[in-house]
Every structure is written in structure tokens, then in C-alpha cells.
Design a protein around this motif. Structure first.
Motif, mmCIF file in Angstrom:
data_model
loop_
_atom_site.group_PDB
_atom_site.id
_atom_site.type_symbol
_atom_site.label_atom_id
_atom_site.label_comp_id
_atom_site.label_asym_id
_atom_site.label_seq_id
_atom_site.Cartn_x
_atom_site.Cartn_y
_atom_site.Cartn_z
ATOM 1 N N UNK A 94 0.824 -1.203 0.000
ATOM 2 C CA UNK A 94 0.000 0.000 0.000
ATOM 3 C C UNK A 94 0.859 1.255 0.000
ATOM 4 N N UNK A 95 2.094 1.126 -0.468
ATOM 5 C CA UNK A 95 2.961 2.305 -0.547
ATOM 6 C C UNK A 95 2.330 3.308 -1.501
ATOM 7 N N UNK A 96 2.257 4.589 -1.150
ATOM 8 C CA UNK A 96 1.670 5.593 -2.046
ATOM 9 C C UNK A 96 2.438 5.660 -3.378
ATOM 10 N N UNK A 97 1.667 5.704 -4.454
ATOM 11 C CA UNK A 97 2.263 5.766 -5.802
ATOM 12 C C UNK A 97 1.804 7.063 -6.473
ATOM 13 N N UNK A 98 2.770 7.818 -6.915
ATOM 14 C CA UNK A 98 2.460 9.013 -7.727
ATOM 15 C C UNK A 98 2.887 8.699 -9.169
ATOM 16 N N UNK A 99 1.931 8.820 -10.126
ATOM 17 C CA UNK A 99 2.297 8.523 -11.517
ATOM 18 C C UNK A 99 2.671 9.824 -12.245
ATOM 19 N N UNK A 100 3.644 9.703 -13.163
ATOM 20 C CA UNK A 100 4.058 10.841 -13.982
ATOM 21 C C UNK A 100 3.562 10.586 -15.413
ATOM 22 N N UNK A 101 2.831 11.516 -15.957
ATOM 23 C CA UNK A 101 2.368 11.273 -17.329
ATOM 24 C C UNK A 101 2.317 12.586 -18.078
ATOM 25 N N UNK A 102 2.156 12.502 -19.356
ATOM 26 C CA UNK A 102 2.164 13.694 -20.198
ATOM 27 C C UNK A 102 0.764 14.293 -20.276
ATOM 28 N N UNK A 103 0.707 15.503 -20.721
ATOM 29 C CA UNK A 103 -0.587 16.173 -20.865
ATOM 30 C C UNK A 103 -1.363 15.534 -22.019
ATOM 31 N N UNK A 104 -2.643 15.512 -21.868
ATOM 32 C CA UNK A 104 -3.448 14.951 -22.955
ATOM 33 C C UNK A 104 -3.686 13.466 -22.800
ATOM 34 N N UNK A 105 -3.114 12.867 -21.807
ATOM 35 C CA UNK A 105 -3.312 11.439 -21.606
ATOM 36 C C UNK A 105 -4.181 11.209 -20.390
ATOM 37 N N UNK A 106 -5.259 11.952 -20.334
ATOM 38 C CA UNK A 106 -6.090 11.855 -19.132
ATOM 39 C C UNK A 106 -6.591 10.452 -18.893
ATOM 40 N N UNK A 107 -6.924 9.786 -19.952
ATOM 41 C CA UNK A 107 -7.475 8.440 -19.752
ATOM 42 C C UNK A 107 -6.462 7.529 -19.092
ATOM 43 N N UNK A 108 -5.186 7.724 -19.452
ATOM 44 C CA UNK A 108 -4.160 6.922 -18.783
ATOM 45 C C UNK A 108 -4.113 7.212 -17.302
ATOM 46 N N UNK A 109 -4.214 8.511 -16.994
ATOM 47 C CA UNK A 109 -4.123 8.871 -15.573
ATOM 48 C C UNK A 109 -5.287 8.264 -14.805
ATOM 49 N N UNK A 110 -6.475 8.378 -15.411
ATOM 50 C CA UNK A 110 -7.638 7.844 -14.714
ATOM 51 C C UNK A 110 -7.483 6.353 -14.518
ATOM 52 N N UNK A 111 -7.026 5.706 -15.545
ATOM 53 C CA UNK A 111 -6.853 4.258 -15.442
ATOM 54 C C UNK A 111 -5.858 3.920 -14.355
ATOM 55 N N UNK A 112 -4.765 4.686 -14.300
ATOM 56 C CA UNK A 112 -3.744 4.410 -13.289
ATOM 57 C C UNK A 112 -4.310 4.645 -11.899
ATOM 58 N N UNK A 113 -5.055 5.745 -11.773
ATOM 59 C CA UNK A 113 -5.620 6.043 -10.449
ATOM 60 C C UNK A 113 -6.612 4.960 -10.035
ATOM 61 N N UNK A 114 -7.396 4.525 -11.002
ATOM 62 C CA UNK A 114 -8.352 3.464 -10.670
ATOM 63 C C UNK A 114 -7.655 2.156 -10.381
ATOM 64 N N UNK A 115 -6.483 1.993 -10.958
ATOM 65 C CA UNK A 115 -5.756 0.737 -10.721
ATOM 66 C C UNK A 115 -5.015 0.743 -9.409
ATOM 67 N N UNK A 116 -4.989 1.896 -8.758
ATOM 68 C CA UNK A 116 -4.363 1.880 -7.451
ATOM 69 C C UNK A 116 -3.386 2.993 -7.184
ATOM 70 N N UNK A 117 -3.062 3.797 -8.218
ATOM 71 C CA UNK A 117 -2.162 4.904 -7.943
ATOM 72 C C UNK A 117 -2.890 5.926 -7.091
ATOM 73 N N UNK A 118 -2.127 6.702 -6.376
ATOM 74 C CA UNK A 118 -2.746 7.645 -5.453
ATOM 75 C C UNK A 118 -2.872 9.043 -6.028
#
Lengths: 242, 905
Positions: free
Chosen positions: A85-109
Motif C-alpha cells: 500500500x505504498x503511495x504511488x504518484x504517476x508521472x504522465x504527459x498532458x493529454x493522456x487523461x485516460x491513462x491517468x484515470x486508469x492508473x488512479x483506478x488501478x491503485x495509484x494515489x
């Protein structure tokens, strides 16, 4: 390019942050920034190396780039989340919102959009560390959350703005509570829907938007320039903790 | 060849062919009448000579036939080993083409061009092998006997009784670069045969009885000589054409056959063909439209058409000429076409007519000069007398009545004048009457008026009066002269009328052609050209027309099928080809040859189809469907071809114009792209330069920079980096919009939130530091279906635009309103505004307001806004602000209804 052996000396006892990022210049920047702010750094250039290190060195925050060469960032988040359960911060580029949402839903914080500034970076890390420490000590989080001139009393179900008590409808309260429990951290529409309406409503983000709009009108001085209830475009909302 | 100048197209074709032949090998054929004349021997001799000159010569295949002299020559030349092939149990020696290609000599000898290869060879015939050798640039010497030439096959069969199976197509021989005739008199050849120099003894015996009969040899030799002569003639024609020599060179062999409408014409044609075949000459059949001919009844003129068609079928060229005198016309034409022999039929008219009117044959004989005149018999000539002309529009009966009337009037006049004048002068009145009637142009009435005048004159005015007796025989002369006058005048008049009519018809056709070309010259675009062509051709030929043009893949489609004619032509002037006819037209397009009704190809079609060919390229097909399925005369067909030619040129011109325009558009696009690239690269490089400069300064060792300077440098680098980021983002967005990759994910959003996000972003990048921003949103603003990220981009771009183009401290305002089923967002500033009239251009790609040099930004922001708003189904525009400055507005349509919320929950 081979790694330069010249590294500034690390602090000896700051929180340990694992950076999983394949681009050397970004790693260098992160290293420089974080170490000069008192954090210790570990680096991994590939997903598999990152996962291995996460298991072995037990960092306190993981910074995960979504565009890794060997494994999809999403997959990494899922794998990590499956046993830690270590906090995860994902780094992504602009315009890839769907990736961010997917990552957040998959467990990123949380997430950071490249290019990001130092201020944002440090703020996010602080939030992650704070949550972690609160979770460790108090289990479900504090009962009263104070942010600026807002006071959210979860035990008494009371909201105060300065000296005025604000009345919220049940769903508005649920929403605020969800954000408050995850204060400083981004919450996706899906997560908010789940928290405020319950299961089965995850596909109607417009509900969240409308209610957030109402909340802003009730709680913010200038609804068009919210100070606390910050919109994360394309992703969700965040109760900002400065 | 009536032009003085050589035909440019033919010249060009030849130049091209010559160019092509440079890289092509040269083929020399050693040509002979029969086996054993010494072709192989000569070929080998020539090869040795070339070898002595240093040419790389190789023997590909030489059949010595056991002849010792030939074998002797084979030694000394390098030989490519034979390929052993199995054929029905026997092993054959075959020419090894692949080995030859590998060896690639300069010159190769391949004997017996007509040979059929064994079954396992690459090609069936050796001449195909030779073609392959030529194609890679190897020169070839080969041998051919006259009996092997395909077109002469049946002639040889007739002569020798032997059908030769191994043949070479004519074109192979015709395309050879050199032909050398190896000639041997039949006697010498038989001598050599006896001496066993050709075949071994037993074979020789048989040969003499069979193929090598002397008669055969003579005939074959003549055939070979003539064939070679034809080739030389062709070369000479070409030479003459190139150098535009126009006087007749008598050595040529071309026949001109003159036909008339007489029923014996077909027989004349056949006889002429036999003659032409015997002379191995070309022949042209000419029909001369003299006034006499024009006077014949329709049925007879139809026969002329049949005759001309027959001539064409038999291989003649046909032409219709016109003029007064057939003889003069024929001779003039013969001189033009370099004809050396004119063929006509025997005269059919009674001798007295020839004496009176002159005979064509006679005139020909006298004025033909160096041209020979042949008069062939038309067997069983039955001649029909010239029928009386059925001419003119008024009925014959009326004309006769007129005659009577004229005589009556004259009589009356004469009666009045009688007391005062001599009879000799009275007759003049009747003469006037005769002239008056005769100028109407009819022979019958003219004769009648003369007779009646004479009778009246005799009856009323010649003593003894009131009788028909004639006292003075002088009056007989008078009568005779009057008769003659009447006849002459009427004949002349008729002739004139006929000529005028014919001239009018010709003029009408020429005028139509001219009108067509003029219309074409002034029209642009196929949509105008094709209806114009249809109209004109329909008028001239009185038939229904269709033009078919190719659509993708070379398939034809009738014009007007897709877009319709749109009132450009009368509907009855076009017809729709049946599916069978479409097949015919496709054939015509593919083969670039006429076909259909009245031609030799596919004559069962409904219409005649003419290919539209411009510069050797087929651009379409013209279909003409005459009324009542009547076939067009050869002259009409020629005229149709002219029209088709014009049309094809016009179509090709239109297509080329379009291509040119597209090419120009491409050039423009290239230019634009290049200028854009340079502009963009400049805009990208400037921030990078600044960043590099600033950071390298910071990194420079040993620099005594104080903290303030360091901060400033770092800040500069940061600012430029931010700007660069925005620029790159803009470029990426622009590319995505252009390529259609922008996907609008519409969701119901509160505009207020989107505006809030935009403002937040701007504040992060410090853009609003010097511009107070005010927002004005109605409380009941409905949810709008938009893609939040994209609309946020639009807002950021618009506000940044306002920031960039207004002086510091000037306010910027955002407001929203509803208008019908859309929401309007307005961003207004108080800056200098934009130049009036440039509202549209503001949104153009790379448009930058020409301002005081501080325009940093590549000019894409507004274009991106427009792309995004358009993708949402909205509209974006600019207005001048009445209180000064600029206003930008965009509308977002509200499609559908937002979800209902229970506000108490």
C-alpha cells in the motif's frame, strides 16, 4: 548514456522515495530536487527493476512513470498495489487523461503532469507522506479536517466556513467527506461516485460535476476560482491542502 | 500528303522510335527466295568482316545443312554451345538463349528466324528469342526465306502448292533495321542444287520435283525482290516526307481508281484490286462528285456508298472529291498523292454525248502527263440513261403550267407589238419567255416553253398566219437556235444550282466544325465542353449522341450519368447506350479504333462509336446513333472523325488544365509548407537559444555572478521553457486537428468549472499577473455537452491572446449567456482591437497581428480554437468591442437534455 557517477551526497535519514523512470534527465532533475529537499532517493530505469526494488528497499513513496519501456505503467501500478500500500504518484504527459484515470483506478494515489514544477512535486509528496503517517497512527483518519477557513467535522457531520455553518444535502456531504478523507489527494469521478452514491453509479460523471459545482457555490468565496475544491481537468477533484 | 511541311506527329513518333532503338539491338536480316541461295554463307561472311573490325561476334545458332563452304566459315568464330533438347525420343540441338544472354556479345548470329523451338524452350518461336536478345541491346544477324513471311503464306501456297508452316510475323521483318537480299537466279540455284551444294543427292532429287521447280523458283524470286522493293519504297516515302519533297517520283506504285455511280463500279473495284495485288501496289478509290453525279437519283448514290465500302473492305483507301470535271480532279489528286497509275472504267455513255459534253477518259488521256491511265472493262455494262432530275421544291406540274402561261403572255405581248415590228424582232419576246422559264432550272419545262413558243410564233406571226406551215426556211434555223438557247440556259442553271447546293452542304458542315472549335476555345471545364460537343454533333449529323469518359480504372461511363446534364442540352439529343453497346464502346476505348453500326467491327451495335484520341492517348468514346439506324456514308464518317478529333483535343485540354491547376496548388502548398517550416523552426529555436544561453551562463565556471543575476537568468530560462512548452502543445494540437485525430468526448459539464480550471492554469503560468480578470456567469447557466479539456484549451488560448495583445493593467472579462439552444461565451478586452475587415483572417493558420514586434507566438492559438469549436458543432467569431478593444465569442450547442437532478438529495 551511462550513468554519471557524480552524485550529490544524499541526506542520511529523510524519507526514501523510489523513482521508476527511464529518462535519465528527468531522473536527474528529480534526484536533484528531492535530495536538496531532504529526501533519500532510489532509482530504477525499468519497470521490473522498479518492482524488485519496491519489494526490497521499502520506500515510502513511489514515483512511477507511465511510459516505461518494458512494462505498461498501468500494469506496474496494478502489480505493486496487489501486495503493497505504498503511495504511488504517476508521472504522465498532458493529454493522456485516460491513462491517468486508469492508473488512479488501478491503485495509484496521485499524478503529476509533465512538465511539472518543483512546487507541485513537493506538495504531492508531502501529502502522500502525511496520509501514510496518519494511516499508520490513527487508522481511518482524523475526525476533524481543517483547511484554510474550512472546518470539516466528520464526527459531528458539521461543516464550518469561518464562523458560519454550512448545510449540505446528504450527497453533497458524502462527496465532501470523500474528498476530506483523502485530503490533498486526487479522486477520480468514479471513486467519488462510488463513495457518494454507492456502487452502480460509476458511469455518470456529470452527477459529480453538478454536485461539485453546488459545493463550490456553498463553500468557496469565488466559485470560479476555487481555493479548496480544485478541479483536476479530465480526472476528478481534489481537496487542496496547500 | 498535301501538306508541304512534314506531319509533326509522325516525325515525333519516328524520333521516339529511333530513340528507343538506340538502346535496342540492331537486327539485320539476310533475306532470300529459297533455301540454298547463300543466306547463311553471306551472314557468316559478314560476321567475319565485323570480327575483323573488332566487334565481339558470337555464333548463337547456325545450321550448316552439311554444306561444306558454310561449315568452313563457322570455324574461326566463337560458338555458344547448343542446348540439347529431347523431342520425341530424339535429341535436338537448340539455340541456348540463356547462355547467349549471359555471354552478352555485341553481335550474335541466329540462323533461321522462322524456326519453331522445342517444347521445353522459353519461347515457342525463335524470332521471340531474337526479340529478347535485341531488347538487351545485342545486335543480331539472322536469315529468313520469303516463304516464311506470314502475309505471303497464302501467296506462296498458291505458287508452290506447299503450305509453309513455320512463319515469321510481318512486323518482325518490317522492324528489322537492315534487310539484305541474297539473290540468285533460278538457273544458278538449280545448278547449285545439282552440284549438291544445297542438299545431299537424294534430297536434291526430290527437291527438284517438288519445291525447287523452276517455275516456283522464278515466282519466289520475284516475290522476294518485290518485298525488298516495297521496303525500299517505304524508306523512300519516309525520306520524302521528312524532307517534304512533293514532286512525283515515278518509281512509286500507287493506284488511283475513279468510280462513278454506275452499276458496274463494283466490278471495276474488284478488277482494280486484282491489278493492285498484281502490282503489289497501294490503291486509292476516289469518287468524284461532279454536278452530273449529283443529279443521279438517291438509289444510285446509295450504290456509290456501297461501292466505296466494298473498296474499303478490299483494302483500299477511299476518298470523296468534288469538282466540275472528274478528269481534272482525279489528276490533281493523283499528283498530290504521288499516284503513278489512274484506273477508270470504260465509257458507258453513247458517243454523241461524249462528243457533246466531253469524255472523262479522253480528258484523262490528254492531260495526265507522266501518270499512266488504265481503262478497265466493266463486264456486261448495262448503262442506265440519266434520269430526269427530281429536283427543286415546287411540283413539276406547276412548272409546266408556268411554261404555258409564259408563252401565253408572250403571245399577247407580241400580238400588241405585231403591227409595229418585224417578225424577226417579235421572236425576241418569245426568246425572253424562253430565257425566263429556263432560268427556273428545269429542263422539261424549258423544252416545253421552246416548243410552245415556236408553235405560237409560227401559228400567230409567221406567214401564212394561223397555220403551222413555214414559208421561210430561215425560221427553221430560228427554231433550232431558240431550242438550243433554252436547253443551254436551263442546263447551266441546273448545274449552278446543284453546285450551289453541294457547296452549301459543305459550307454548313465546315461552319458546324468551325462553330464547334470556336465554342471549345471559349469554354472551360468538362461540364461545359461536353454539352457543347453533343449539341453541335447532334445538329450536324441529325443523330443522338453520347459521350463516354473513363472513370477510375479505365472503365467507361456515359457522361451525365452521375451529375446529370442539368438543362444544358435537349434531352432528345442524347441516348443511353445499352449494356451491349457499352461493351462495344469499351472495346473502342481500349483499341482506339472505330466500331459499331456501319463499320467492320461489331456492326450489330445500335450506334457507331468513335474513339476520342488526343496525342495518342484515348480520352473517351463518342457514340452516334443515327435516325432509323441508317449507316453513315464514308464521307460522313470522315467528318465524324474530325469532330471527334476536335472533341478529344478539347477534353484533353480541359483535363490538362485541371492537372496544371492541381500542380499549381501543390506548388503553392509546398511553398506554404516551406515558409511555415522556416517560421516554426525560428519560433522553436528562439526560446531554445535563450535557454541555452541563460543556463550556460549559469554553468560557466569562474563567473562572478551575484545572486540576483543568477535568479534572473534562471527565471528567464524557466519562462522561455514554459513558452516553448506552450508552443509545442499548440503545434501538436494543430496537427491533431488537421489530421482529424481530435476526438471530442462530450460530457455534460458546468461551464463555470471549466472556466475555473482555465483560470487556474493561467494563474499558475502567471499570465494574468498584469491583467485583472473578471467573470460574469448567470446563476442558472445550464450544463453544456462539451469536452472539458478541449474547451479549457479554447478559453486559455483566448485569454492568453487577450493578454498578449493588450497593454498591462487593462481588464479582461469572461461572460456567458444562453441564446436559444446554445450557450455563448464571450471574452472581451480593452486593448487596441484588431484591424477592421480582418475578422475572418484572425483565425487563419499562422496569422499574426502585425504589431510592435513583441509578437511571440506562432499564430496557431485561434486556429486551434476554431478547430475545437467546430468539432463541437459551434461557431467562433470576433467582433470589435464598442467600448474599444476586441471581443471574441463562441457558441456551444446544447444537443439533447441534461440529466435531471433531484436537488434535495
Amino acid at each position: 548514456m551511462p550513468e554519471q557517477p557524480h552524485q550529490p551526497s544524499q541526506p542520511t535519514h529523510g524519507p526514501l522515495i523510489l523513482i521508476i523512470e527511464d529518462e535519465l534527465p528527468i531522473r536527474r532533475f528529480l534526484r536533484a530536487t528531492l535530495t536538496s529537499n531532504g529526501y533519500r532517493i532510489a532509482e530504477a530505469a525499468t519497470a521490473n527493476d522498479g518492482i524488485r526494488q519496491a519489494a526490497t528497499i521499502q520506500p515510502e513513496v513511489i514515483m512511477l512513470d507511465l511510459g516505461l519501456p518494458d512494462l505498461d505503467g498501468l500494469e506496474v501500478a496494478r502489480q505493486l498495489r496487489s501486495w503493497t500500500s505504498i503511495p504511488i504518484i504517476v508521472l504522465s504527459a498532458r493529454g493522456q487523461e485516460s491513462d491517468k484515470i486508469a492508473a488512479l483506478d488501478a491503485g495509484a494515489d496521485d499524478y503529476l503532469t509533465k512538465p511539472f514544477g518543483t512546487g507541485e512535486l513537493l506538495a504531492r509528496i508531502r501529502v502522500m507522506l502525511r496520509r501514510a503517517s496518519l494511516a499508520a497512527t490513527q487508522g481511518s483518519g482524523e475526525p476533524v479536517i481543517a483547511v484554510g477557513d474550512l472546518r470539516i467535522d466528520l464526527a459531528l457531520r458539521q461543516i464550518w466556513r469561518g464562523d458560519t455553518e454550512i448545510h449540505l444535502t446528504p450527497i453533497q456531504y458524502n462527496l465532501l467527506r470523500a474528498l476530506a478523507r483523502n485530503i490533498g489527494r486526487v479522486m477520480t469521478h468514479k471513486q467519488l461516485l462510488h463513495e457518494a452514491w454507492g456502487a452502480g453509479y460509476e458511469e455518470d460523471p456529470q452527477y459529480v460535476r453538478v454536485y461539485m459545482s453546488q459545493l463550490r457555490h456553498k463553500l468557496e468565496a469565488d466559485p470560479t476560482r476555487p481555493r479548496y475544491l480544485v478541479t483536476e481537468p479530465g480526472v476528478g477533484y481534489r481537496l487542496k491542502i496547500d | 500528303m498535301s501538306d508541304q511541311r512534314p506531319n509533326p506527329d509522325a516525325l515525333l513518333a519516328r524520333v521516339k522510335a529511333e530513340e528507343a532503338s538506340q538502346s535496342y539491338g540492331r537486327l539485320k536480316i539476310f533475306f532470300g527466295a529459297a533455301a540454298g541461295v547463300g543466306k547463311t554463307y553471306s551472314m557468316l561472311q559478314a560476321a567475319h568482316e565485323r570480327k575483323a573490325e573488332g566487334v565481339d561476334v558470337v555464333i548463337g545458332y547456325v545450321e550448316p545443312h552439311g554444306r561444306k563452304e558454310t561449315e568452313a566459315l563457322i570455324n574461326g568464330l566463337e560458338q555458344i554451345p547448343y542446348r540439347m533438347a529431347d523431342y520425341r525420343g530424339a535429341t535436338l540441338r537448340e539455340f541456348d538463349l540463356d547462355a547467349a544472354l549471359v555471354r552478352k556479345p555485341q553481335l550474335i548470329l541466329v540462323d533461321e528466324l522462322a524456326h519453331t523451338n522445342s517444347a521445353d524452350s522459353r519461347h515457342i518461336k525463335r524470332w521471340q528469342d531474337v526479340e529478347e536478345l535485341l531488347a538487351v541491346g545485342i545486335d543480331v544477324y539472322t536469315t529468313v526465306n520469303v516463304q516464311h513471311i506470314e502475309s505471303l503464306n497464302d501467296v506462296v501456297a498458291q505458287i508452290t502448292g506447299v503450305i509453309v508452316r513455320e512463319t515469321v510475323p510481318d512486323k518482325v521483318v518490317e522492324q528489322a533495321d537492315e534487310i539484305e537480299l541474297i539473290d540468285l537466279t533460278p538457273d544458278e540455284l538449280l545448278q547449285r542444287l545439282k552440284e549438291g551444294k544445297i542438299y545431299a543427292a537424294t534430297q536434291a532429287e526430290r527437291a527438284v520435283q517438288g519445291f525447287f521447280r523452276k517455275g516456283n523458283l522464278i515466282a519466289l524470286r520475284e516475290l522476294a525482290l518485290r518485298r525488298t522493293a516495297d521496303r525500299v519504297d517505304e524508306q523512300m516515302q519516309r525520306y520524302r516526307r521528312d524532307h517534304a519533297i512533293s514532286t512525283t517520283w515515278p518509281a512509286t506504285m500507287r493506284l488511283l481508281v475513279g468510280v462513278s455511280a454506275s452499276p458496274s463500279a463494283p466490278r471495276l473495284i474488284r478488277a482494280a484490286r486484282r491489278m493492285a495485288a498484281g502490282l503489289r501496289a497501294e490503291w486509292v478509290v476516289a469518287y468524284v462528285e461532279t454536278p452530273n453525279e449529283l443529279r443521279r437519283p438517291e438509289a444510285q448514290r446509295e450504290q456509290v456508298i456501297q461501292t466505296l465500302r466494298l473498296a474499303e473492305q478490299l483494302g483500299a483507301e477511299t476518298v470523296t472529291l468534288s469538282g466540275e470535271s472528274a478528269a481534272d480532279v482525279l489528276i490533281a489528286y493523283a499528283r498530290e498523292r504521288n499516284v503513278s497509275k489512274i484506273v477508270v472504267g470504260k465509257p458507258e455513255r453513247p458517243r454523241w454525248k461524249d462528243l457533246l459534253f466531253g469524255s472523262t477518259v479522253d480528258k484523262l488521256l490528254r492531260s495526265s502527263g507522266v501518270i499512266d491511265i488504265y481503262v478497265l472493262s466493266g463486264d456486261f455494262g448495262d448503262t442506265e440513261p440519266l434520269a430526269t432530275p427530281a429536283f427543286g421544291t415546287s411540283s413539276p406540274q406547276k412548272a409546266y403550267l408556268w411554261s404555258c402561261g409564259a408563252v401565253a403572255i408572250c403571245t399577247a405581248l407580241a400580238w400588241i407589238m405585231d403591227p409595229y415590228f418585224d417578225p424577226a424582232n417579235i421572236i425576241m419576246i418569245y426568246l425572253l419567255g424562253v430565257v425566263a422559264v429556263a432560268t427556273r432550272g428545269r429542263r422539261g419545262p424549258s423544252i416545253l416553253v421552246v416548243i410552245l413558243s415556236v408553235a405560237a410564233f409560227d401559228f400567230f406571226f409567221v406567214p401564212p398566219a394561223f397555220t403551222f406551215a413555214v414559208s421561210d426556211t430561215q425560221y427553221l434555223i430560228t427554231f433550232g437556235v431558240m431550242l438550243l438557247v433554252g436547253l443551254v440556259i436551263s442546263t447551266l442553271t441546273v448545274r449552278r444550282q446543284e453546285q450551289v447546293k453541294a457547296a452549301r452542304v459543305r459550307e454548313r458542315r465546315t461552319a458546324a466544325l468551325y462553330a464547334l472549335s470556336r465554342e471549345f476555345a471559349s469554354l472551360r471545364g468538362l461540364e461545359q465542353l461536353i454539352p457543347a460537343a453533343v449539341r453541335n454533333i447532334h445538329e450536324v449529323f441529325d443523330s443522338q449522341i453520347m459521350i463516354l469518359l473513363p472513370i477510375g480504372g479505365g472503365r467507361l461511363q456515359p457522361w451525365g450519368k452521375i451529375s446529370g446534364w442539368m438543362n444544358t442540352i435537349a434531352p432528345e439529343s442524347v441516348f443511353s447506350p445499352s449494356p451491349a453497346d457499352q461493351g462495344v464502346s469499351q472495346w473502342v476505348y481500349d483499341h482506339k479504333e472505330m466500331a459499331g453500326l456501319g463499320t467492320n467491327t461489331l456492326p450489330g451495335a445500335d450506334a457507331i462509336y468513335v474513339p476520342l484520341v488526343a496525342s495518342e492517348r484515348a480520352v473517351g468514346v463518342l457514340g452516334v446513333r443515327p435516325e432509323r439506324r441508317q449507316r453513315l456514308t464514308p464521307e460522313q464518317i470522315h467528318l465524324l472523325e474530325t469532330f471527334a478529333n476536335q472533341t478529344a483535343l478539347a477534353i484533353a485540354r480541359a483535363q490538362l488544365a485541371e492537372e496544371a491547376q492541381q500542380a499549381q496548388v501543390q506548388v503553392e502548398t509546398e511553398r506554404l509548407r516551406n515558409s511555415l517550416l522556416s517560421s516554426v523552426s525560428h519560433d522553436l529555436r528562439t526560446p531554445l537559444t535563450i535557454i541555452t544561453g541563460a543556463t550556460s551562463s549559469l554553468l560557466e565556471p569562474g563567473q562572478a555572478l551575484d545572486q540576483a543575476t543568477r535568479t534572473e537568468l534562471a527565471q528567464t530560462a524557466y519562462d522561455e521553457a514554459v513558452r516553448l512548452n506552450r508552443l509545442v502543445a499548440n503545434l501538436l494540437d494543430m496537427t491533431r486537428i488537421e489530421s482529424g485525430a481530435i476526438q471530442v468526448k462530450k460530457e455534460w459539464q458546468p461551464l463555470e468549472e471549466v472556466i475555473g480550471v482555465a483560470i487556474a492554469r493561467l494563474e499558475t503560468s502567471n499570465a494574468l499577473a498584469q491583467h485583472p480578470l473578471s467573470t460574469n456567469l448567470p446563476a442558472d447557466l445550464p450544463l453544456v455537452p462539451i469536452d472539458a479539456v478541449l474547451i479549457e484549451q479554447v478559453l486559455v488560448n483566448l485569454i492568453e491572446n487577450a493578454v498578449r495583445h493588450t497593454p498591462p493593467s487593462t481588464p479582461i472579462s469572461i461572460s456567458c449567456s444562453t441564446a436559444g439552444s446554445a450557450v455563448i461565451v464571450t471574452i472581451a478586452d480593452q486593448g487596441p482591437g484588431f484591424p477592421p475587415g480582418s475578422e475572418e483572417h484572425l483565425f487563419d493558420k499562422f496569422y499574426r497581428a502585425q504589431q510592435n514586434g513583441s509578437t511571440r507566438g506562432v499564430g496557431l492559438g485561434l486556429t486551434i480554437c476554431r478547430g475545437i469549436i467546430t468539432a463541437h458543432g459551434g461557431r467562433i467569431w470576433a467582433e470589435p468591442n464598442p467600448t474599444g478593444g476586441a471581443i471574441f465569442r463562441f457558441s456551444l450547442p446544447i444537443d439533447g437534455s441534461p440529466p435531471i437532478f433531484n436537488m434535495n438529495e
